[in-house]
Motif scaffolding. Sequence first.
Motif, PDB file in Angstrom:
ATOM      1  N   MET A  62      77.885  48.953   5.922  1.00 28.33           N
ATOM      2  CA  MET A  62      78.309  50.156   6.644  1.00 28.33           C
ATOM      3  C   MET A  62      77.356  51.325   6.387  1.00 28.33           C
ATOM      4  O   MET A  62      77.181  52.183   7.254  1.00 28.33           O
ATOM      5  CB  MET A  62      79.740  50.540   6.244  1.00 28.33           C
ATOM      6  CG  MET A  62      80.324  51.670   7.061  1.00 28.33           C
ATOM      7  SD  MET A  62      80.525  51.275   8.820  1.00 28.33           S
ATOM      8  CE  MET A  62      81.939  50.185   8.729  1.00 28.33           C
ATOM      9  N   ARG A  63      76.730  51.352   5.217  1.00 30.20           N
ATOM     10  CA  ARG A  63      75.805  52.462   4.910  1.00 30.20           C
ATOM     11  C   ARG A  63      74.611  52.496   5.854  1.00 30.20           C
ATOM     12  O   ARG A  63      73.992  53.546   6.007  1.00 30.20           O
ATOM     13  CB  ARG A  63      75.338  52.371   3.463  1.00 30.20           C
ATOM     14  CG  ARG A  63      76.423  52.786   2.499  1.00 30.20           C
ATOM     15  CD  ARG A  63      75.933  53.155   1.127  1.00 30.20           C
ATOM     16  NE  ARG A  63      74.739  52.463   0.693  1.00 30.20           N
ATOM     17  CZ  ARG A  63      74.559  51.929  -0.502  1.00 30.20           C
ATOM     18  NH1 ARG A  63      75.509  51.991  -1.394  1.00 30.20           N
ATOM     19  NH2 ARG A  63      73.439  51.332  -0.819  1.00 30.20           N
ATOM     20  N   GLN A  64      74.296  51.417   6.513  1.00 34.57           N
ATOM     21  CA  GLN A  64      73.190  51.470   7.471  1.00 34.57           C
ATOM     22  C   GLN A  64      73.568  52.244   8.739  1.00 34.57           C
ATOM     23  O   GLN A  64      72.707  52.645   9.503  1.00 34.57           O
ATOM     24  CB  GLN A  64      72.683  50.075   7.814  1.00 34.57           C
ATOM     25  CG  GLN A  64      73.614  49.240   8.653  1.00 34.57           C
ATOM     26  CD  GLN A  64      73.026  47.891   8.972  1.00 34.57           C
ATOM     27  OE1 GLN A  64      71.848  47.769   9.298  1.00 34.57           O
ATOM     28  NE2 GLN A  64      73.858  46.861   8.872  1.00 34.57           N
ATOM     29  N   PHE A  65      74.865  52.468   8.938  1.00 31.35           N
ATOM     30  CA  PHE A  65      75.340  53.191  10.120  1.00 31.35           C
ATOM     31  C   PHE A  65      75.813  54.602   9.796  1.00 31.35           C
ATOM     32  O   PHE A  65      76.131  55.364  10.696  1.00 31.35           O
ATOM     33  CB  PHE A  65      76.498  52.427  10.782  1.00 31.35           C
ATOM     34  CG  PHE A  65      76.177  51.004  11.071  1.00 31.35           C
ATOM     35  CD1 PHE A  65      75.224  50.676  12.027  1.00 31.35           C
ATOM     36  CD2 PHE A  65      76.789  49.981  10.369  1.00 31.35           C
ATOM     37  CE1 PHE A  65      74.904  49.357  12.280  1.00 31.35           C
ATOM     38  CE2 PHE A  65      76.495  48.658  10.621  1.00 31.35           C
ATOM     39  CZ  PHE A  65      75.534  48.347  11.581  1.00 31.35           C
ATOM     40  N   SER A  66      75.889  54.938   8.514  1.00 30.49           N
ATOM     41  CA  SER A  66      76.453  56.216   8.114  1.00 30.49           C
ATOM     42  C   SER A  66      75.866  56.641   6.774  1.00 30.49           C
ATOM     43  O   SER A  66      75.710  55.821   5.866  1.00 30.49           O
ATOM     44  CB  SER A  66      77.978  56.072   7.986  1.00 30.49           C
ATOM     45  OG  SER A  66      78.562  57.255   7.530  1.00 30.49           O
ATOM     46  N   SER A  67      75.585  57.913   6.640  1.00 33.77           N
ATOM     47  CA  SER A  67      75.059  58.397   5.363  1.00 33.77           C
ATOM     48  C   SER A  67      76.176  58.658   4.344  1.00 33.77           C
ATOM     49  O   SER A  67      75.903  58.894   3.177  1.00 33.77           O
ATOM     50  CB  SER A  67      74.249  59.681   5.578  1.00 33.77           C
ATOM     51  OG  SER A  67      75.078  60.702   6.092  1.00 33.77           O
ATOM     52  N   ARG A  68      77.432  58.580   4.812  1.00 30.55           N
ATOM     53  CA  ARG A  68      78.570  58.754   3.912  1.00 30.55           C
ATOM     54  C   ARG A  68      79.652  57.750   4.298  1.00 30.55           C
ATOM     55  O   ARG A  68      80.132  57.742   5.439  1.00 30.55           O
ATOM     56  CB  ARG A  68      79.112  60.178   3.998  1.00 30.55           C
ATOM     57  CG  ARG A  68      80.198  60.463   2.991  1.00 30.55           C
ATOM     58  CD  ARG A  68      80.588  61.920   3.023  1.00 30.55           C
ATOM     59  NE  ARG A  68      81.639  62.181   2.044  1.00 30.55           N
ATOM     60  CZ  ARG A  68      82.341  63.294   2.003  1.00 30.55           C
ATOM     61  NH1 ARG A  68      82.114  64.254   2.881  1.00 30.55           N
ATOM     62  NH2 ARG A  68      83.274  63.447   1.085  1.00 30.55           N
ATOM     63  N   VAL A  69      80.037  56.920   3.337  1.00 30.86           N
ATOM     64  CA  VAL A  69      80.995  55.842   3.591  1.00 30.86           C
ATOM     65  C   VAL A  69      82.138  55.940   2.585  1.00 30.86           C
ATOM     66  O   VAL A  69      81.904  56.136   1.391  1.00 30.86           O
ATOM     67  CB  VAL A  69      80.304  54.461   3.468  1.00 30.86           C
ATOM     68  CG1 VAL A  69      81.309  53.330   3.607  1.00 30.86           C
ATOM     69  CG2 VAL A  69      79.194  54.326   4.501  1.00 30.86           C
ATOM     70  N   SER A  70      83.371  55.791   3.068  1.00 29.01           N
ATOM     71  CA  SER A  70      84.541  55.762   2.202  1.00 29.01           C
ATOM     72  C   SER A  70      85.154  54.359   2.253  1.00 29.01           C
ATOM     73  O   SER A  70      85.413  53.828   3.334  1.00 29.01           O
ATOM     74  CB  SER A  70      85.570  56.782   2.682  1.00 29.01           C
ATOM     75  OG  SER A  70      86.775  56.657   1.949  1.00 29.01           O
ATOM     76  N   THR A  71      85.366  53.767   1.078  1.00 24.80           N
ATOM     77  CA  THR A  71      85.987  52.444   0.996  1.00 24.80           C
ATOM     78  C   THR A  71      87.240  52.544   0.141  1.00 24.80           C
ATOM     79  O   THR A  71      87.183  53.003  -1.002  1.00 24.80           O
ATOM     80  CB  THR A  71      85.012  51.412   0.395  1.00 24.80           C
ATOM     81  OG1 THR A  71      83.886  51.290   1.265  1.00 24.80           O
ATOM     82  CG2 THR A  71      85.667  50.050   0.245  1.00 24.80           C
ATOM     83  N   ALA A  72      88.367  52.110   0.700  1.00 19.39           N
ATOM     84  CA  ALA A  72      89.643  52.075  -0.014  1.00 19.39           C
ATOM     85  C   ALA A  72      90.024  50.612  -0.217  1.00 19.39           C
ATOM     86  O   ALA A  72      89.941  49.810   0.718  1.00 19.39           O
ATOM     87  CB  ALA A  72      90.717  52.799   0.783  1.00 19.39           C
ATOM     88  N   ILE A  73      90.447  50.278  -1.447  1.00 15.23           N
ATOM     89  CA  ILE A  73      90.765  48.891  -1.787  1.00 15.23           C
ATOM     90  C   ILE A  73      92.101  48.840  -2.526  1.00 15.23           C
ATOM     91  O   ILE A  73      92.342  49.625  -3.441  1.00 15.23           O
ATOM     92  CB  ILE A  73      89.684  48.280  -2.704  1.00 15.23           C
ATOM     93  CG1 ILE A  73      88.302  48.412  -2.088  1.00 15.23           C
ATOM     94  CG2 ILE A  73      90.010  46.814  -3.013  1.00 15.23           C
ATOM     95  CD1 ILE A  73      87.168  48.099  -3.062  1.00 15.23           C
TER      96      ILE A  73
END
Length: 100
Positions: A62-73
């Motif tokens: 996902m980081r290749q599409f966005s400079s800031r990524v939020s992941t919830a697990i």
Amino acid sequence: MLAEFSITPIDRGNEHLSPYVAKTIALIKESGLPYELHAMGTIVEGEPEEVFALIQKCHVNMRQFSSRVSTAIKIDDKVGVTGALQNKVKSVQSQMGAHE
């Protein structure tokens, strides 16, 4: 292990996120792990090493599409249990039938 997760590109503004979710689901399919897509995330089932590696791969992708990524697990890890993705739902449904 069951893991429910969602990965969100934060800097996509008012764009629809479904194209990014679709790219993540493609990676999940490639993994061969059982999964279910829901409106607010995806649940995968597998050995802890496989599940964590997959979530990391999806996050990095996902980081290749966005400079800031939020992941919830959210994780449910019960030793020796397999088939929980289907069995947990069946267990609740059987209880619902008993009370109707």
